[in-house]
Design a protein around this motif. Structure first.
Motif, short mmCIF file in Angstrom:
data_model
loop_
_atom_site.label_atom_id
_atom_site.label_comp_id
_atom_site.label_asym_id
_atom_site.label_seq_id
_atom_site.Cartn_x
_atom_site.Cartn_y
_atom_site.Cartn_z
N ALA A 8 0.84 -1.19 0.00
CA ALA A 8 0.00 0.00 0.00
C ALA A 8 0.88 1.24 0.00
O ALA A 8 2.02 1.23 0.48
CB ALA A 8 -0.91 0.00 1.23
N ASP A 12 -3.44 5.12 -0.86
CA ASP A 12 -4.46 4.09 -0.63
C ASP A 12 -5.15 4.25 0.72
O ASP A 12 -6.11 3.54 1.02
CB ASP A 12 -3.82 2.69 -0.67
N ARG A 15 -9.15 4.60 1.14
CA ARG A 15 -9.89 3.37 0.82
C ARG A 15 -9.65 2.31 1.90
O ARG A 15 -10.57 1.62 2.32
CB ARG A 15 -9.47 2.84 -0.56
N GLU A 57 -5.87 -5.98 -4.87
CA GLU A 57 -6.79 -5.29 -5.75
C GLU A 57 -7.46 -6.32 -6.66
O GLU A 57 -6.79 -7.24 -7.16
CB GLU A 57 -6.06 -4.30 -6.66
N ILE A 62 -9.26 -1.96 -4.45
CA ILE A 62 -8.75 -2.61 -3.25
C ILE A 62 -9.89 -3.34 -2.55
O ILE A 62 -10.93 -2.75 -2.27
CB ILE A 62 -8.11 -1.59 -2.29
#
Length: 180
Positions: A8, A12, A15, A57, A62
């Motif tokens: 990550a 990110d 999310r 993902e 994700i």
């Protein structure tokens, strides 16, 4: 279905915050004191930058995350790699997405990249399905402890990912005990 396993980035974090918060609803209902259950965006960002936070993902979105701890604060419990903050988007729970990510971490990261004999994690006895789920996946209970914070009995679990290396690890531990 295109699947991508990767580390990550801070991009990110938003999310991951939503996935983690939504996935940890049972943890909050049980009043377990796990940082991930009430994580803020800042805490998610800190987790990404101070640990190895991996994600899966699916078709560019994700769907699951798990963290390999780089912190020394777990050393009082285990000297083996320790994973935490495992979360799967609730819409994808029960569909094998989390299992794929956990398998990938166990094999590609723990066994192959780190060359470690086993992986560890901890979970609460009072959680209705986590302990049996990990045991079905080959984890074994190796230590029970109570941190005195209201979580009750926690279990440190271990899964051997390289049996030959694990035998060597055990011999080293025994020799260390004898020499101490």
């Amino acid at each position: 279905m295109g699947e991508v396993f990767r580390l990550a980035t801070v991009n990110d974090a938003e999310r991951l915050l939503h996935i983690t918060y939504d996935a940890y609803v049972t943890i909050r209902e049980l009043n377990l004191h796990w940082p991930a259950a009430n994580a803020t965006l800042a805490l998610i960002q800190e987790n990404i930058t101070t640990n190895e936070c991996y994600l899966l993902e699916v078709d560019g979105e994700i769907k699951a995350t798990i963290t390999l701890s780089k912190s020394d604060d777990i050393k009082w419990v285990t000297d083996l790699p320790f994973v935490k903050w495992f979360a799967v988007d609730p819409a994808f729970q029960g569909k094998g997405v989390g299992g794929k990510l956990l398998n990938w971490i166990e094999e590609t990261i723990i066994r192959d990249k780190l060359g470690a004999p086993a992986v560890t994690l901890a979970t609460a006895e009072k959680h209705p399905w986590l302990l049996p789920m990990y045991e079905r996946r080959g984890y074994e209970r190796i230590r029970a402890f109570d941190k005195g914070n209201g979580d009750g009995t926690m279990h440190l679990l271990r899964k051997i990912v390289n049996p030959a290396l694990f035998e060597h690890y055990l011999r080293q531990k025994q020799e260390q005990v004898i020499s101490d």
